[in-house]
Design a protein around this motif. Structure first.
Motif, short mmCIF file in Angstrom:
data_model
loop_
_atom_site.label_atom_id
_atom_site.label_comp_id
_atom_site.label_asym_id
_atom_site.label_seq_id
_atom_site.Cartn_x
_atom_site.Cartn_y
_atom_site.Cartn_z
N SER A 55 31.14 40.28 -32.02
CA SER A 55 30.53 38.97 -32.26
C SER A 55 29.11 38.87 -31.72
N ARG A 56 28.66 39.89 -30.95
CA ARG A 56 27.28 39.86 -30.47
C ARG A 56 26.33 40.18 -31.62
N PRO A 57 25.21 39.47 -31.72
CA PRO A 57 24.28 39.70 -32.84
C PRO A 57 23.80 41.15 -32.90
N TYR A 58 23.88 41.74 -34.07
CA TYR A 58 23.37 43.10 -34.30
C TYR A 58 22.62 43.11 -35.63
N ALA A 59 23.39 43.01 -36.72
CA ALA A 59 22.75 42.95 -38.03
C ALA A 59 21.86 41.71 -38.16
N SER A 60 22.27 40.62 -37.53
CA SER A 60 21.46 39.39 -37.60
C SER A 60 20.11 39.57 -36.90
N CYS A 61 20.08 40.39 -35.83
CA CYS A 61 18.79 40.69 -35.18
C CYS A 61 17.89 41.46 -36.14
N ALA A 62 18.50 42.44 -36.84
CA ALA A 62 17.74 43.23 -37.81
C ALA A 62 17.24 42.34 -38.96
N PHE A 63 18.10 41.44 -39.43
CA PHE A 63 17.74 40.54 -40.53
C PHE A 63 16.56 39.65 -40.14
N ALA A 64 16.62 39.11 -38.91
CA ALA A 64 15.53 38.24 -38.44
C ALA A 64 14.23 39.03 -38.33
N GLY A 65 14.29 40.24 -37.79
CA GLY A 65 13.09 41.06 -37.66
C GLY A 65 12.50 41.46 -39.00
N ALA A 66 13.38 41.74 -39.97
CA ALA A 66 12.91 42.10 -41.30
C ALA A 66 12.11 40.95 -41.91
N TRP A 67 12.59 39.72 -41.72
CA TRP A 67 11.89 38.57 -42.29
C TRP A 67 10.57 38.29 -41.57
N VAL A 68 10.54 38.54 -40.27
CA VAL A 68 9.27 38.40 -39.56
C VAL A 68 8.26 39.39 -40.11
N TYR A 69 8.71 40.63 -40.36
CA TYR A 69 7.81 41.64 -40.93
C TYR A 69 7.30 41.21 -42.31
N ILE A 70 8.21 40.69 -43.14
CA ILE A 70 7.83 40.26 -44.48
C ILE A 70 6.79 39.13 -44.41
N ILE A 71 7.02 38.17 -43.52
CA ILE A 71 6.09 37.05 -43.37
C ILE A 71 4.72 37.54 -42.89
N LEU A 72 4.73 38.44 -41.91
CA LEU A 72 3.46 38.97 -41.38
C LEU A 72 2.70 39.74 -42.46
N GLN A 73 3.44 40.42 -43.34
CA GLN A 73 2.78 41.10 -44.45
C GLN A 73 2.21 40.11 -45.45
N LYS A 74 2.92 39.02 -45.66
CA LYS A 74 2.45 38.00 -46.61
C LYS A 74 1.15 37.36 -46.14
N ILE A 75 0.99 37.22 -44.82
CA ILE A 75 -0.25 36.63 -44.31
C ILE A 75 -1.29 37.71 -44.02
N GLU A 76 -0.97 38.94 -44.44
CA GLU A 76 -1.89 40.07 -44.37
C GLU A 76 -2.30 40.43 -42.95
N MET A 77 -1.34 40.39 -42.05
CA MET A 77 -1.61 40.87 -40.69
C MET A 77 -1.71 42.39 -40.71
N ASN A 78 -2.46 42.94 -39.76
CA ASN A 78 -2.61 44.39 -39.62
C ASN A 78 -1.24 45.08 -39.58
N ASP A 79 -1.12 46.21 -40.30
CA ASP A 79 0.14 46.92 -40.40
C ASP A 79 0.74 47.28 -39.04
N ILE A 80 -0.09 47.81 -38.16
CA ILE A 80 0.40 48.24 -36.85
C ILE A 80 0.93 47.04 -36.06
#
Length: 208
Positions: A155-180
């Motif tokens: 019941s400890r978050p695992y896949a949900s942590c990955a899901f949240a991080g993936a969306w943060v990455y997608i959002i940062l790419q949408k606002i054209e933040m530096n890749d690194i």
């Protein structure tokens, strides 16, 4: 669109492969598998999620086919897994193992998400492929070890942590933040969320 992450892919995935391979070795050793069993469990834990991701994205050749040195290294290590595990348990605290696994989760999630976006996948599909690439090696490991996948029972978050991080990455790419910076922030968030969930005993609410 994601040149920096793609260029860094071999280095990033090498870290994740090592982290997940060690967790596979630990599972195999706990069940007293022989060297071949240890190799199989270590291999599927390290490459299972990435291979499934590549199948769904129709990417060929598979990562481990392109980089057979990793496969050879896992095979050699499986022959002396007992010695390696004893050494690691003496030298590294359990916390180091958890950090390594969390780093593998974070890095594999973001590289898988980046590859899916680069292949033109819709953003929600890309986020799910990020989770699959990071988490499904462990699912295959648990099935081969005769267990209900930990992903479904813990019941400890695992896949949900990955899901949240993936969306943060997608959002940062949408606002054209530096890749690194996008890579560091999103994968770092996954690591922090995963370790915090262990430290503070967070639980994912049951659906019923």
């Amino acid at each position: 669109m994601f040149p920096t992450v793609i260029k860094l892919l071999p280095f990033i995935e090498a870290i994740g492969i090592i982290a997940f391979c060690v967790s596979g070795f630990i599972s195999a050793q706990q069940r007293k598998f022989d060297a071949i069993g240890v190799f199989i469990i270590g291999f599927v834990t390290a490459f299972g999620g990435g291979t499934l991701r590549d199948i769904l994205l129709d990417r060929r050749p598979f990562y481990w086919v392109q980089h057979q040195n990793y496969v050879i290294a896992i095979f050699v290590c499986s022959l002396i897994a007992g010695t390696i595990m004893d050494f690691m348990h003496r030298v590294l605290p359990r916390r180091a193992m958890l950090i390594a696994d969390a780093m593998g989760l974070g890095l594999f999630t973001i590289t898988s998400t980046a590859l899916a976006l680069d292949a033109g996948m819709p953003v929600f599909v890309a986020s799910m492929l990020g989770v699959i690439g990071a988490a499904f090696g462990g699912v295959i490991r648990d099935i081969l070890c005769g267990d209900t996948p930990l992903l479904l029972t813990d019941s400890r978050p695992y896949a949900s942590c990955a899901f949240a991080g993936a969306w943060v990455y997608i959002i940062l790419q949408k606002i054209e933040m530096n890749d690194i910076f996008s890579l560091i922030i999103s994968s770092g968030l996954i690591v922090v969320l995963r370790l915090a969930s262990i430290r503070f005993k967070w639980k994912v609410p049951a659906s019923f």
